[in-house]
Design an enzyme around this catalytic site. Structure first.
Site, PDB file in Angstrom:
ATOM      1  N   ILE A   1      -8.908 -10.877   1.985  1.00 51.97           N
ATOM      2  CA  ILE A   1      -7.595 -10.666   2.594  1.00 51.97           C
ATOM      3  C   ILE A   1      -7.397  -9.216   3.008  1.00 51.97           C
ATOM      4  O   ILE A   1      -6.527  -8.906   3.816  1.00 51.97           O
ATOM      5  CB  ILE A   1      -6.458 -11.118   1.670  1.00 51.97           C
ATOM      6  N   ASP A   2      -8.201  -8.299   2.452  1.00 58.02           N
ATOM      7  CA  ASP A   2      -8.031  -6.877   2.764  1.00 58.02           C
ATOM      8  C   ASP A   2      -8.522  -6.506   4.159  1.00 58.02           C
ATOM      9  O   ASP A   2      -8.207  -5.424   4.648  1.00 58.02           O
ATOM     10  CB  ASP A   2      -8.780  -6.016   1.748  1.00 58.02           C
TER      11      ASP A   2
ATOM     12  N   GLY B   1       2.566 -26.369  27.323  1.00 53.21           N
ATOM     13  CA  GLY B   1       1.379 -25.798  27.933  1.00 53.21           C
ATOM     14  C   GLY B   1       1.174 -26.199  29.368  1.00 53.21           C
ATOM     15  O   GLY B   1       0.278 -25.690  30.032  1.00 53.21           O
TER      16      GLY B   1
END
Length: 769
Positions: A166-167, A576
């Site tokens: 996660i870092d 879209g």
């Protein structure tokens, strides 16, 4: 078979290749998506996947800790946080004897291909194991623990690493698995805390993860509108307490009601002394006489369901990892598969780990400038951008001459438009410009609804959905050009920044063609892409598309939960128009079995074929099947037609429901990704305007992020970049994901497993002094 197919047969034995997958170190949201993709891609290619439970502990235990996996083994895990195959630290694997035992257990199952999902420590340990492998094989054969035939058939270990952290701390990849979700958790906390902080004019200090890497605190500070941030790569000098307090005081004087300070868990000052949240609180008590509140976010950053990005990108990485370990040219090699500008990139494992550790050494040595540069161009630039956005206006320079720049929204609403406007105003004021806001798009400009925007006026805009300045889809008619030109002259507008979608681009192009008749249009102008459809030229990702995608994933997750209570096929329609980005990515991120796009014409033959597959699937015990299509998939076969066709095929075996996801896709606060993208694009747009103004140029350009960098393109290039009848780019990067969908979503689809592009990332070694 063609050369572009992935073949899972071991050429040495003629039997299915055996692939082990394990997760090691700290868990990260998205690991399950990667494991799911590895297992299903391996099976579709004809290989046999094995899960090594609890990381390297499973390799040492052997037996049932190394489990043969089938299709159902990884069902219903795409939206699950953590890792279902477990992760743990294993001190025994750090020893040679432990690795020897792991080799024996893997060879018992015939596994000589490994996909390891973890951080740099896990990956470096795996690479050491790979280098030792021939020695382990020889020793085990010599001791009679494996046969000579086994030793001959498995002389090398092929290793592919996926970075789960996660870092976002591995040098060489733009994003690691789990980082986007962790950032989303932090921003959600900041948004919620900001409202209570503003109510009481209070300061909050938040500790976020980031022991040796400041990615999470820095990006959260930019996306969350924080006042101050402490990161390992940019520590303050002793005496920072007074400087911080002064900046907060000036911010309050400029109109800010609350203050948010982020502290990385590994924050220190330039002397190497730790800076904790309590240190920051004590400084504010002393210098401002206030009692701040402290919040430690902790493991909430690591847990919970993964974001859309951490689902689809992890799926793509898992698919590519199987491709790589089955590549004959890769036997015995090691690499990391990472992300470079939305592309899968092959990264030298040893160099990436060495560079990551070198950054930590640079920080320890006090070479902070080099440490920030080593983190990459975006990280480095964001440090400067944060300072500009958070600096109180009292510190901005006095202008040498008045330059008046107007900001205008046009086209459909996209979450992140407010973030872009806020960034433009703050960055423009920092340059000494007078920033103007146009209320009501082109019609508002024609009606002279133009006002000056101050630093305080845009406070808080970064967090809000919608568009404070208003937006309209309409392209201004020619008869309004005179009024627009007069408004530009009366308000002495020197340059125009337009934030919007396809209609904005069409309007600007048409106005440029009328410059000879309306001289007031002869000013520099830059377009910033903002559209949930993600269909704009020169921009692989438009502001708002990530938020819309996450909104869709949220809705589809809940639809799947409700549909699972019965035997049901659900047909969902996304926005879209004729661009299939939202449908494709929504389907991939939620595990849709069928995805229908305008780019791939839907025919009766295909519907009939898919209907038979759907029926067989329910006859085999399936309880839910999800179909995703974009709103203009076909002029003949709409959502209701598809639902009725499948209902006819089912003949009561299952029921069919259908729904358009609708305007939920345009609503809500923008995601961290959209806030950061909007900020980066506006930064580049203002750099472009600055250059045009400095040279008295009247160029009109649109900015966008492509596979290489954020660039500006002349408006004259638009016809080359865009398929105008279908209103979408001629080249759509996400089309490379199409081979992945059926392989990971539909059992026994019979679809060949095709190779996807994997680029070689060129890294330079970082050598700390």
């Amino acid at each position: 078979m063609g050369d572009d197919l992935i073949v899972g047969i071991d050429p040495r034995t003629g039997e299915p290749a055996r692939i082990g997958v394990l997760t090691s170190g700290g868990d990260a949201p998205g690991m399950n998506a990667a494991v799911r993709a590895v297992v299903r891609t391996a099976l579709a290619a004809g290989a046999q996947p094995y899960a090594i439970m609890e990381g390297w502990i499973g390799a040492l235990r052997g037996g049932e800790a190394i489990r043969e996996m089938n299709w159902q083994s990884v069902s219903s895990i795409l939206a699950t946080g953590g890792t279902v195959i477990g992760s743990a630290r294993c001190d025994e694997f750090r020893t040679y004897e432990g690795r020897n035992q792991a080799a024996r257990n893997l060879l018992e199952r015939g596994i000589d291909r490994l996909i390891v999902i973890g951080g740099d420590g896990s990956l470096s340990g795996a690479d050491e194991f790979r280098r030792e492998w021939p020695q382990h094989v020889a020793e085990l054969a010599e001791r009679g623990e494996i046969s000579a035939e086994v030793a001959a058939n498995h002389p090398r270990l092929t290793l592919v690493g996926l970075v789960g952290s996660i870092d976002n701390d591995l040098v060489g990849t733009d994003m690691t698995i789990g980082a986007d979700t962790a950032l989303e958790r932090i921003i959600t906390a900041i948004d919620q805390i900001s409202s209570t902080a503003a109510s009481h004019q209070r300061t909050f200090i938040l500790e976020v993860m980031g022991r040796q890497c400041g990615y999470l605190p820095l990006m959260a500070a930019v996306a969350g509108g924080a006042d101050y941030v402490f990161t390992p790569e940019n520590p303050p000098a002793p005496g920072w307490e007074a400087e911080m307090a002064e900046r907060l005081t000036l911010g309050r004087a400029a109109g800010r009601r609350e203050s948010i300070i982020l502290v990385a868990e590994g924050a220190r000052d330039t002397n190497g002394d730790p800076i904790t949240t309590e240190d920051v609180a004590a400084a504010l008590r002393e210098h401002r006489g206030e009692e701040p509140r402290i919040s430690i976010l902790g493991h909430i950053q690591r847990g919970g369901t993964p974001s859309a990005y951490d689902r689809w990108m992890s799926t793509l990485l898992g698919y590519a990892a199987v491709q790589e370990v089955l590549n004959p040219a890769a036997h015995g090699q090691a690499c990391i598969l990472g992300v470079r500008q939305n592309r899968v990139a092959r990264i030298d494992l040893e160099l990436a780990v060495a560079n990551t550790r070198a950054v930590a050494k640079l920080i320890t040595a006090g070479d902070y400038e080099s440490a920030r540069q080593a983190r990459g161009r975006t990280f480095y630039a964001m440090g400067d951008i944060f300072r500009v956005l958070s600096d109180p206006p009292q510190e901005d320079p006095a202008p040498e001459r008045e330059i008046r720049v107007a900001v205008l929204h046009a086209g459909g609403l996209a979450p992140g438009m407010n973030t872009a406007a806020r960034a433009a105003v703050r960055m423009g004021i920092h340059r000494g410009w007078t920033m103007l806001g146009v209320d009501g798009s082109w019609a508002g400009l024609a009606d002279d609804r133009v006002r000056e925007l101050t630093w305080a006026d845009v406070e808080g805009w970064a967090f809000d959905g919608g568009a404070e300045l208003g937006t309209r889809r309409a392209v201004p008619p020619v008869e309004s050009y005179y009024a627009i030109g007069r408004a530009l002259e009366r308000n002495r507008i020197d340059a125009l920044l337009v934030i919007g979608g396809f209609k904005a681009y069409l309007a600007v192009r048409e106005m440029v063609e009328e410059r000879k008749r309306f001289p007031a249009f002869n000013i520099p102008l830059v377009l910033v892409p903002a559209s949930i459809d993600n269909n704009l030229p020169g921009a692989e990702l438009a502001v708002g598309a990530d938020t819309a995608l996450n909104n869709n994933v949220w809705a589809l997750d809940r639809i799947k939960q409700s549909a699972a209570a019965s035997r049901r096929c659900f047909v969902a329609e996304t926005m879209g128009r004729k661009c299939g980005y939202l449908a494709m990515m929504s389907g991939l991120a939620t595990g849709a079995e069928f995805i229908y796009l305008n780019e791939e014409p839907l025919t009766l033959d295909r519907l009939s074929h898919d209907g038979e597959r759907l029926r067989r699937s329910f006859e085999a015990g399936r309880r839910l099947l999800l179909v995703v299509m974009n709103e203009e998939t076909s002029q003949y076969y709409d959502r209701k037609f598809v639902a009725r066709a499948f209902e006819a095929v089912g003949q009561g075996l299952f029921d069919v429901r259908h729904s358009a996801l609708g305007h939920i896709q345009q609503g809500g606060a923008p995601t961290p990704f959209d806030r950061l993208l909007a900020t980066r694009l506006v930064n580049q747009a203002l750099i472009q305007l600055e250059e045009e103004l400095a040279h008295n140029s009247i160029e009109v350009k649109y900015v966008g992020m492509t596979s290489s960098r954020i660039e500006a393109h002349p408006i004259e290039q638009m016809d080359r970049d865009v398929d105008l009848p279908n209103r979408r780019p001629r080249q759509q990067w996400w089309s490379m994901l199409q081979p992945v969908v059926e392989v990971v979503s539909l059992e026994n689809s019979g679809s060949p497993v095709r190779q996807i592009p994997i680029a070689d990332a060129q890294l330079q070694p970082i050598t700390p002094a």
